[in-house]
Design an enzyme around this catalytic site. Structure first.
Site, short mmCIF file in Angstrom:
data_model
loop_
_atom_site.label_atom_id
_atom_site.label_comp_id
_atom_site.label_asym_id
_atom_site.label_seq_id
_atom_site.Cartn_x
_atom_site.Cartn_y
_atom_site.Cartn_z
N GLN A 87 0.83 -1.20 0.00
CA GLN A 87 0.00 0.00 0.00
C GLN A 87 0.86 1.26 0.00
OE1 GLN A 87 -3.42 -0.31 2.90
NE2 GLN A 87 -2.34 -2.18 3.48
N ASN A 88 2.17 1.09 0.16
CA ASN A 88 3.08 2.22 0.27
C ASN A 88 3.51 2.71 -1.11
OD1 ASN A 88 2.93 1.78 3.05
ND2 ASN A 88 4.70 0.41 3.02
N VAL A 89 3.74 4.00 -1.23
CA VAL A 89 4.13 4.57 -2.52
C VAL A 89 5.64 4.77 -2.64
CG1 VAL A 89 1.89 5.70 -2.84
CG2 VAL A 89 3.73 6.96 -1.69
N ASP A 90 6.39 4.38 -1.62
CA ASP A 90 7.85 4.54 -1.68
C ASP A 90 8.48 3.38 -2.45
OD1 ASP A 90 8.53 2.30 0.25
OD2 ASP A 90 7.36 3.57 1.60
N HIS A 105 -1.14 1.59 -4.54
CA HIS A 105 -1.50 3.01 -4.49
C HIS A 105 -0.55 3.89 -5.29
CE1 HIS A 105 -3.65 1.96 -0.47
NE2 HIS A 105 -4.42 1.74 -1.52
N GLY A 171 2.75 -4.69 8.85
CA GLY A 171 2.76 -3.24 8.99
C GLY A 171 1.47 -2.56 8.60
N SER A 173 -2.80 -2.30 9.91
CA SER A 173 -3.83 -2.69 10.86
C SER A 173 -5.12 -3.09 10.16
CB SER A 173 -4.11 -1.54 11.84
OG SER A 173 -4.54 -0.39 11.14
N ALA A 213 7.57 -4.37 12.14
CA ALA A 213 7.84 -5.16 10.94
C ALA A 213 9.14 -5.96 11.05
CB ALA A 213 7.87 -4.25 9.72
#
Length: 230
Positions: A87-90, A105, A171, A173, A213
């Site tokens: 879900q992270n954009v990094d 995302h 990482g 919830s 994590a």
């Protein structure tokens, strides 16, 4: 044939590299409201502010480093087929060594055309400014999914989850939909492990490790046989 581990990661994975998250700040990110910087309406209302916000995020990302959790996920590829759905954009999963990453995302290191979304450009950690345009003359915007927008990679992610021999959720919830719905795509026979300090009890058949994590993945890997069925 190697077992397929599908890993769903969320903001808690990046937080251990020092990247701020909306979840940890009550709906704020570096003191910005999500509604001011991460919606299509915000971009229409104040393009300069939104672009400046993401330019700041990109500069922050350039100096962040993959953490122990990223590196441990990459190590799993020695013994298993591993797909990371984040879900992270990094880009920390890629820099940490993972070779098969699907970004639900979008990606902070890419830009796309506002009017021609199929035109996507690798920009690394460079800024996007008002007046920066695509090859067809349209303003560039961050290649991220804003709140209120559809998640175009959701179907592809669901297909991947259905092929899992083990679902590992790290990482997150499981509060953000539609991404959280992916946890319900696995067959009832597929084991699920959730690694997050704030893991809910809603997945009753999941093994839960309420740790960060890096620490949680290390514990899980220590108790998981290498190379065989999980």
């Amino acid at each position: 044939m190697q077992d397929h581990i599908v890993v769903l990661t969320g903001a808690g994975m990046s937080a251990e590299s020092g990247l701020s998250t909306f979840r940890d700040n009550g709906g704020l990110w570096e003191q910005y409201s999500v509604y001011d910087v991460a919606t299509p309406e915000a971009f229409e209302r104040n393009r300069e502010l939104v672009l400046r916000f993401y330019n700041e995020r990109r500069r922050q990302l350039e100096h962040a480093q993959p953490n122990r959790g990223h590196q441990l996920l990459a190590q799993l590829e020695k013994d298993y087929r591993v797909t990371v759905i984040t879900q992270n954009v990094d880009d920390l999963h890629e820099r940490g060594g993972s070779s098969n990453v699907l970004h639900l995302h979008g990606e902070l290191t890419k830009a796309r055309s506002l009017d021609h979304p199929e035109l996507i450009y690798d920009i690394g950690y460079a800024d996007i400014n008002p007046g920066d345009t695509c090859d067809r003359g349209s303003q560039l915007r961050p290649h991220v999914v804003w709140f209120g927008e559809e998640v175009p990679m959701l179907d592809a992610a669901a297909e991947l989850v259905r092929t899992a021999d083990h679902l590992l959720i790290v990482g997150t919830s499981l509060q953000v939909y539609p991404a959280a719905s992916l946890a319900h795509e696995v067959d009832m026979t597929v084991p699920i492990t959730v690694i997050d300090p704030d893991a809910p009890g809603s997945l009753v058949r999941a093994r839960v490790i309420r740790k960060g994590a890096g620490e949680g993945l290390a514990e899980w890997m220590e108790k998981t046989p290498r190379g065989g069925a999980i």
